[in-house]
Design an enzyme around this catalytic site. Sequence first.
Site, PDB file in Angstrom:
ATOM      1  N   ARG A  49       8.037 -45.580  18.739  1.00 20.59           N
ATOM      2  CA  ARG A  49       9.365 -45.745  18.129  1.00 20.59           C
ATOM      3  C   ARG A  49       9.402 -46.890  17.116  1.00 20.59           C
ATOM      4  O   ARG A  49      10.248 -46.900  16.239  1.00 20.59           O
ATOM      5  CB  ARG A  49      10.444 -45.942  19.187  1.00 20.59           C
ATOM      6  CG  ARG A  49      10.332 -47.246  19.924  1.00 20.59           C
ATOM      7  CD  ARG A  49      11.537 -47.486  20.806  1.00 20.59           C
ATOM      8  NE  ARG A  49      11.514 -46.639  21.995  1.00 20.59           N
ATOM      9  CZ  ARG A  49      12.160 -46.948  23.117  1.00 20.59           C
ATOM     10  NH1 ARG A  49      12.888 -48.046  23.170  1.00 20.59           N
ATOM     11  NH2 ARG A  49      12.108 -46.160  24.158  1.00 20.59           N
ATOM     12  N   THR A 101      11.779 -52.922  27.361  1.00 23.27           N
ATOM     13  CA  THR A 101      11.125 -52.963  28.665  1.00 23.27           C
ATOM     14  C   THR A 101      12.118 -53.425  29.740  1.00 23.27           C
ATOM     15  O   THR A 101      12.739 -54.471  29.596  1.00 23.27           O
ATOM     16  CB  THR A 101       9.928 -53.937  28.633  1.00 23.27           C
ATOM     17  OG1 THR A 101       9.177 -53.658  27.458  1.00 23.27           O
ATOM     18  CG2 THR A 101       9.052 -53.785  29.848  1.00 23.27           C
ATOM     19  N   GLU A 151       2.619 -62.428  33.069  1.00 19.71           N
ATOM     20  CA  GLU A 151       3.773 -62.839  32.270  1.00 19.71           C
ATOM     21  C   GLU A 151       4.998 -62.608  33.144  1.00 19.71           C
ATOM     22  O   GLU A 151       5.254 -61.493  33.607  1.00 19.71           O
ATOM     23  CB  GLU A 151       3.876 -62.027  30.971  1.00 19.71           C
ATOM     24  CG  GLU A 151       5.111 -62.425  30.166  1.00 19.71           C
ATOM     25  CD  GLU A 151       5.194 -61.805  28.774  1.00 19.71           C
ATOM     26  OE1 GLU A 151       4.139 -61.410  28.232  1.00 19.71           O
ATOM     27  OE2 GLU A 151       6.313 -61.716  28.248  1.00 19.71           O
ATOM     28  N   HIS A 188      11.003 -62.300  27.601  1.00 22.74           N
ATOM     29  CA  HIS A 188      11.988 -61.209  27.574  1.00 22.74           C
ATOM     30  C   HIS A 188      13.395 -61.783  27.551  1.00 22.74           C
ATOM     31  O   HIS A 188      13.812 -62.465  28.482  1.00 22.74           O
ATOM     32  CB  HIS A 188      11.842 -60.224  28.737  1.00 22.74           C
ATOM     33  CG  HIS A 188      12.269 -58.847  28.318  1.00 22.74           C
ATOM     34  ND1 HIS A 188      13.579 -58.496  28.236  1.00 22.74           N
ATOM     35  CD2 HIS A 188      11.565 -57.780  27.879  1.00 22.74           C
ATOM     36  CE1 HIS A 188      13.664 -57.251  27.788  1.00 22.74           C
ATOM     37  NE2 HIS A 188      12.452 -56.799  27.552  1.00 22.74           N
ATOM     38  N   GLY A 189      14.076 -61.516  26.458  1.00 21.11           N
ATOM     39  CA  GLY A 189      15.475 -61.922  26.323  1.00 21.11           C
ATOM     40  C   GLY A 189      15.670 -63.400  26.021  1.00 21.11           C
ATOM     41  O   GLY A 189      16.805 -63.888  26.033  1.00 21.11           O
TER      42      GLY A 189
HETATM   43  N1  PXP Z   1       7.357 -59.927  26.802  1.00 20.79           N
HETATM   44  C1  PXP Z   1       7.270 -58.607  27.093  1.00 20.79           C
HETATM   45  C2  PXP Z   1       6.264 -58.182  28.118  1.00 20.79           C
HETATM   46  C3  PXP Z   1       8.060 -57.645  26.434  1.00 20.79           C
HETATM   47  O1  PXP Z   1       7.941 -56.344  26.753  1.00 20.79           O
HETATM   48  C4  PXP Z   1       8.955 -58.089  25.435  1.00 20.79           C
HETATM   49  C5  PXP Z   1       9.762 -57.080  24.684  1.00 20.79           C
HETATM   50  O2  PXP Z   1       8.924 -56.274  23.928  1.00 20.79           O
HETATM   51  C6  PXP Z   1       9.021 -59.463  25.160  1.00 20.79           C
HETATM   52  C7  PXP Z   1       8.232 -60.363  25.876  1.00 20.79           C
HETATM   53  C8  PXP Z   1       9.936 -60.007  24.128  1.00 20.79           C
HETATM   54  O3  PXP Z   1      11.251 -59.760  24.481  1.00 20.79           O
HETATM   55  P1  PXP Z   1      12.428 -60.109  23.460  1.00 20.79           P
HETATM   56  O4  PXP Z   1      12.251 -59.190  22.288  1.00 20.79           O
HETATM   57  O5  PXP Z   1      13.652 -59.851  24.247  1.00 20.79           O
HETATM   58  O6  PXP Z   1      12.249 -61.547  23.062  1.00 20.79           O
END
Ligand code: PXP
Length: 235
Positions: A49, A101, A151, A188-189
């Site tokens: 995507r 994710t 992670e 993430h986030g």
């Molecule tokens: N770490 C992992 C394993 C992820 O899947 C993602 C999203 O692709 C991120 C970090 C980064 O997340 P964000 O885009 O919310 O900063």
Amino acid sequence: MLQLGVNIDHVATIRQARGGKEPDPIKAALIAEMAGCDSIVCHLREDRRHIQERDVRLLKELVETKLNLEMAATDAMVKFALNLRPNQVTLVPERREELTTEGGLDVNAQKEKITSIVSLLQEERICVSLFIEPDISQIKAAVKTNAQMIEIHTGPFVNSAVPEEELERIADAVSFARKQGLKIAAGHGLTYRNTAQIVAIPGIEELNIGHSIISHAVFVGLDEAVREMLEIVRG
Ligand code: PXP
């Protein structure tokens, strides 16, 4: 020193919206590196995507820091990674219908499969990281797969009404994982507002951040957006 990985998926998301060539995630990776980040992260999803195979091949050629390829634990992706040989692979769960994710890998539920993938990739000197919840039983399972790194999923902290509780969960998980000899990343986030709280947890070596940096870059430019996040990450 805590390291920053910049995830460039969202540059590709904008490009795919029109199906053309702009904006180019490769250019974004080079700008992020020039601004001082420590690695480039991209997720080659099954449905393609955003990031395309061509992007990952070019990133492998051009990235000078470290290329961290996020991918699902499937035979097709393992074949792709063995062929490409990125510096690092982060195994993530993947569902076609999700926006991004959601949740960490259930390593406990697929220990044999993940152990065999970890061994195949690590034999080729690709560092393997498992994206998991800050959960002791998942960390124990990760250790059994022989992965070098985990992670920690920071999504629950980011979305919690009581973030202090989630921070404590993350800190406990990091401390336990360190004792098991694992290298630890988190992500993430994370945003310009909440990242400092994760930075304050001792033992985390790398933060991977995408959406917030690319969003901020729309207003201030990518170079400035990466530099501002680096200031937070490096204190
Ligand atoms: N770490 C992992 C394993 C992820 O899947 C993602 C999203 O692709 C991120 C970090 C980064 O997340 P964000 O885009 O919310 O900063």
